[in-house]
Design a protein around this motif. Structure first.
Motif, PDB file in Angstrom:
ATOM      1  N   ALA A  80      20.577 -11.937  -5.824  1.00  0.00           N
ATOM      2  CA  ALA A  80      19.382 -12.728  -6.151  1.00  0.00           C
ATOM      3  C   ALA A  80      19.678 -13.714  -7.276  1.00  0.00           C
ATOM      4  CB  ALA A  80      18.226 -11.801  -6.537  1.00  0.00           C
ATOM      5  N   MET A  81      20.460 -13.274  -8.260  1.00  0.00           N
ATOM      6  CA  MET A  81      20.797 -14.159  -9.377  1.00  0.00           C
ATOM      7  C   MET A  81      21.653 -15.344  -8.920  1.00  0.00           C
ATOM      8  SD  MET A  81      19.191 -13.229 -12.004  1.00  0.00           S
ATOM      9  CE  MET A  81      17.892 -12.760 -10.840  1.00  0.00           C
ATOM     10  N   ASN A  82      22.442 -15.138  -7.865  1.00  0.00           N
ATOM     11  CA  ASN A  82      23.203 -16.262  -7.313  1.00  0.00           C
ATOM     12  C   ASN A  82      22.278 -17.370  -6.817  1.00  0.00           C
ATOM     13  OD1 ASN A  82      25.826 -15.280  -7.696  1.00  0.00           O
ATOM     14  ND2 ASN A  82      25.749 -14.053  -5.838  1.00  0.00           N
ATOM     15  N   LEU A  83      21.058 -16.975  -6.443  1.00  0.00           N
ATOM     16  CA  LEU A  83      20.076 -17.939  -5.956  1.00  0.00           C
ATOM     17  C   LEU A  83      19.202 -18.508  -7.065  1.00  0.00           C
ATOM     18  CD1 LEU A  83      18.818 -15.888  -2.871  1.00  0.00           C
ATOM     19  CD2 LEU A  83      20.537 -17.701  -2.872  1.00  0.00           C
ATOM     20  N   ILE A  84      19.185 -17.851  -8.216  1.00  0.00           N
ATOM     21  CA  ILE A  84      18.264 -18.243  -9.286  1.00  0.00           C
ATOM     22  C   ILE A  84      18.957 -19.028 -10.395  1.00  0.00           C
ATOM     23  CG2 ILE A  84      16.797 -17.306 -11.126  1.00  0.00           C
ATOM     24  CD1 ILE A  84      16.026 -15.073  -9.176  1.00  0.00           C
ATOM     25  N   ILE A  85      20.189 -18.637 -10.748  1.00  0.00           N
ATOM     26  CA  ILE A  85      20.889 -19.320 -11.839  1.00  0.00           C
ATOM     27  C   ILE A  85      21.087 -20.799 -11.530  1.00  0.00           C
ATOM     28  CG2 ILE A  85      23.117 -19.501 -13.038  1.00  0.00           C
ATOM     29  CD1 ILE A  85      21.432 -17.256 -14.099  1.00  0.00           C
ATOM     30  N   GLY A  86      21.447 -21.110 -10.283  1.00  0.00           N
ATOM     31  CA  GLY A  86      21.663 -22.503  -9.895  1.00  0.00           C
ATOM     32  C   GLY A  86      20.434 -23.373 -10.110  1.00  0.00           C
ATOM     33  N   PRO A  87      19.264 -22.974  -9.569  1.00  0.00           N
ATOM     34  CA  PRO A  87      18.050 -23.767  -9.808  1.00  0.00           C
ATOM     35  C   PRO A  87      17.664 -23.842 -11.285  1.00  0.00           C
ATOM     36  CG  PRO A  87      17.742 -22.337  -7.925  1.00  0.00           C
ATOM     37  CD  PRO A  87      19.052 -21.962  -8.528  1.00  0.00           C
ATOM     38  N   LEU A  88      17.923 -22.765 -12.046  1.00  0.00           N
ATOM     39  CA  LEU A  88      17.625 -22.812 -13.481  1.00  0.00           C
ATOM     40  C   LEU A  88      18.495 -23.853 -14.182  1.00  0.00           C
ATOM     41  CD1 LEU A  88      17.105 -19.112 -14.670  1.00  0.00           C
ATOM     42  CD2 LEU A  88      15.455 -20.977 -14.737  1.00  0.00           C
ATOM     43  N   TRP A  89      19.782 -23.884 -13.850  1.00  0.00           N
ATOM     44  CA  TRP A  89      20.685 -24.885 -14.431  1.00  0.00           C
ATOM     45  C   TRP A  89      20.239 -26.289 -14.023  1.00  0.00           C
ATOM     46  CZ3 TRP A  89      23.754 -26.992 -17.643  1.00  0.00           C
ATOM     47  CH2 TRP A  89      24.657 -27.982 -17.290  1.00  0.00           C
ATOM     48  N   LEU A  90      19.839 -26.437 -12.768  1.00  0.00           N
ATOM     49  CA  LEU A  90      19.349 -27.722 -12.271  1.00  0.00           C
ATOM     50  C   LEU A  90      18.111 -28.155 -13.051  1.00  0.00           C
ATOM     51  CD1 LEU A  90      20.198 -29.608  -9.893  1.00  0.00           C
ATOM     52  CD2 LEU A  90      18.421 -28.502  -8.544  1.00  0.00           C
ATOM     53  N   THR A  91      17.210 -27.204 -13.292  1.00  0.00           N
ATOM     54  CA  THR A  91      15.975 -27.492 -14.035  1.00  0.00           C
ATOM     55  C   THR A  91      16.277 -27.855 -15.480  1.00  0.00           C
ATOM     56  OG1 THR A  91      14.737 -25.956 -12.631  1.00  0.00           O
ATOM     57  CG2 THR A  91      13.733 -26.567 -14.726  1.00  0.00           C
ATOM     58  N   PHE A  92      17.195 -27.109 -16.108  1.00  0.00           N
ATOM     59  CA  PHE A  92      17.558 -27.414 -17.495  1.00  0.00           C
ATOM     60  C   PHE A  92      18.122 -28.824 -17.611  1.00  0.00           C
ATOM     61  CE2 PHE A  92      21.101 -27.880 -20.452  1.00  0.00           C
ATOM     62  CZ  PHE A  92      20.424 -27.733 -21.663  1.00  0.00           C
ATOM     63  N   LEU A  93      19.033 -29.166 -16.715  1.00  0.00           N
ATOM     64  CA  LEU A  93      19.679 -30.476 -16.781  1.00  0.00           C
ATOM     65  C   LEU A  93      18.658 -31.592 -16.589  1.00  0.00           C
ATOM     66  CD1 LEU A  93      22.583 -31.426 -17.215  1.00  0.00           C
ATOM     67  CD2 LEU A  93      22.834 -31.580 -14.734  1.00  0.00           C
ATOM     68  N   ALA A  94      17.767 -31.415 -15.617  1.00  0.00           N
ATOM     69  CA  ALA A  94      16.739 -32.428 -15.368  1.00  0.00           C
ATOM     70  C   ALA A  94      15.809 -32.568 -16.560  1.00  0.00           C
ATOM     71  CB  ALA A  94      15.949 -32.077 -14.107  1.00  0.00           C
ATOM     72  N   THR A  95      15.451 -31.438 -17.186  1.00  0.00           N
ATOM     73  CA  THR A  95      14.561 -31.466 -18.347  1.00  0.00           C
ATOM     74  C   THR A  95      15.241 -32.121 -19.532  1.00  0.00           C
ATOM     75  OG1 THR A  95      13.510 -29.414 -17.592  1.00  0.00           O
ATOM     76  CG2 THR A  95      13.132 -30.052 -19.879  1.00  0.00           C
TER      77      THR A  95
END
Length: 382
Positions: A80-95
């Motif tokens: 599950a974390m393989n699916l969540i860490i990526g979007p979190l990193w994407l969100t951080f970078l965009a923010t």
């Protein structure tokens, strides 16, 4: 064969490094903004995943129903974390880069997460992602490569976000995106190629540490009061852009009107709040168009990635509008307004310092006009 001692050491070292970096960067995590919240989630989830990874390897092959349940729980978490860490990193970078993710990116990310998280629920009954055999030993199943592929897709997506921010902000935006990308890609690749090693989560923890260190390094370029970039950043930027004769941008210089009277009437603590509110209003108005700096005292500079006069005027209009919205708030006893001047910069014909001198003169002409207007006393403060 799995070397459990090596697994424990790798994860422990990663956690120690992450803990030390977090301790040195605690100031950022205490900031109540979206960027800090996402960063905190990255830290917590990667730390828990390191511990879960160690535990999974430690109990692999041990007998008992409790171990069987624990193995399923741990590996379900890891997948599950393989699916969540990526979007979190994407969100951080965009923010961090002030880039709004396109709707299709958000929709695809959500769809992938729902489908593959749903597959993990199915996996509890039918082994399609992983299985735990009768000896309580973990085995990959046919969906495993797809989970790796989704993780890779999110990393590629972050490069797209970064490239978009660079395109929108030109040379005015930068972030060492490689400090996360390289360890993350290396860790996942090694774990895929060599079955039985533990590299994904130790490397993810190191990647998060790299992000924190990168943010810590920018402290020298940040104004402590407003959080905006400071004059050191402008000096560094000048040295970088001066090497590119093709650089095209505009400089906007702004100065708060009557700031001295705010300090004299309400005190310096209230004056500091006025500067903070002004900085936030400027950043919101500029957005992805460029970068805002606190130049000195109550003076601000915005570097915009455009030479189009209409676009620059629209940006200045948004700044005035944002300040008027602040003035409508009942908790603000003073009025905020700015005087501004701007000019396009073509480094093939001028230098940044010459442009700054010219825009400074234009800004003070605008300020003179402001104090010439009825009801404004120049002696009340600049």
């Amino acid at each position: 064969m799995v070397n459990v001692a090596a697994v424990l050491i790798a994860n422990l070292m990663a956690l120690v490094v992450l803990s030390m970096v977090v301790a040195n960067c605690m100031w950022r995590l205490k900031q109540r903004n979206r960027e800090s919240r996402v960063l905190l989630f990255l830290i917590v989830l990667s730390s828990v995943s390191c511990i879960a990874d160690c535990t999974g390897y430690l109990i692999d092959g041990m007998p008992g129903c409790v171990v069987f349940v624990a193995q399923y729980a741990i590996n379900t978490w890891i997948y599950a974390m393989n699916l969540i860490i990526g979007p979190l990193w994407l969100t951080f970078l965009a923010t961090y880069l002030h880039v709004r993710l396109p709707q299709w990116v958000r929709s695809v990310s959500l769809a992938l997460a729902v489908v593959f998280l749903g597959a993990l629920v199915v996996n509890l009954f039918v082994p399609i992602a992983f299985t735990i055999d009768s000896a309580n030993v973990y085995h990959r199943e046919f969906l495993y490569p797809f989970y790796v592929g989704v993780s890779g897709a999110f990393l590629v997506g972050s490069l797209v976000v970064y490239s978009s921010a660079r395109k929108q902000g030109g040379m005015l935006k930068f972030f060492p995106v490689w400090v996360f990308m390289i360890p993350a890609i290396l860790g996942v690749s090694l774990q895929v190629m060599f079955y039985g090693v533990s590299t994904t989560w130790p490397f993810i923890a190191i990647a998060v540490s790299g992000v924190m260190s990168g943010l810590q390094n920018e402290l020298i370029f940040r104004d402590k009061l407003t959080g905006l970039y400071n004059r050191f950043y402008l000096d560094d930027l000048k040295s970088r852009v001066s090497e590119r004769a093709d650089a095209r941008f505009s400089i906007v210089m702004m100065d708060l009107n009557n700031f001295k009277s705010i300090n004299d009437t309400y005190g310096h603590a209230v004056g500091d709040k006025a500067l903070i509110a002004t900085g936030a209003a400027l950043s919101d108005a500029v957005g992805t168009l460029g970068t805002v700096m606190r130049y000195a005292g109550d003076e601000f500079v915005a570097l915009l990635n455009t030479q189009d006069e209409e676009t620059v005027n629209a940006c200045i209009a948004r700044i005035h509008q944002n300040l008027e919205l602040l003035n409508d708030r009942p908790d603000i006893p003073y009025r905020l307004s700015i005087s501004a001047g701007f000019c396009p910069v073509d480094l093939s014909a001028t230098t940044v310092d010459e442009a700054l001198n010219r825009v400074d003169l234009l800004m003070y002409q605008d300020k003179h006009a402001y104090y010439q207007a009825a009801g404004h006393d120049r002696r009340a403060g600049h």
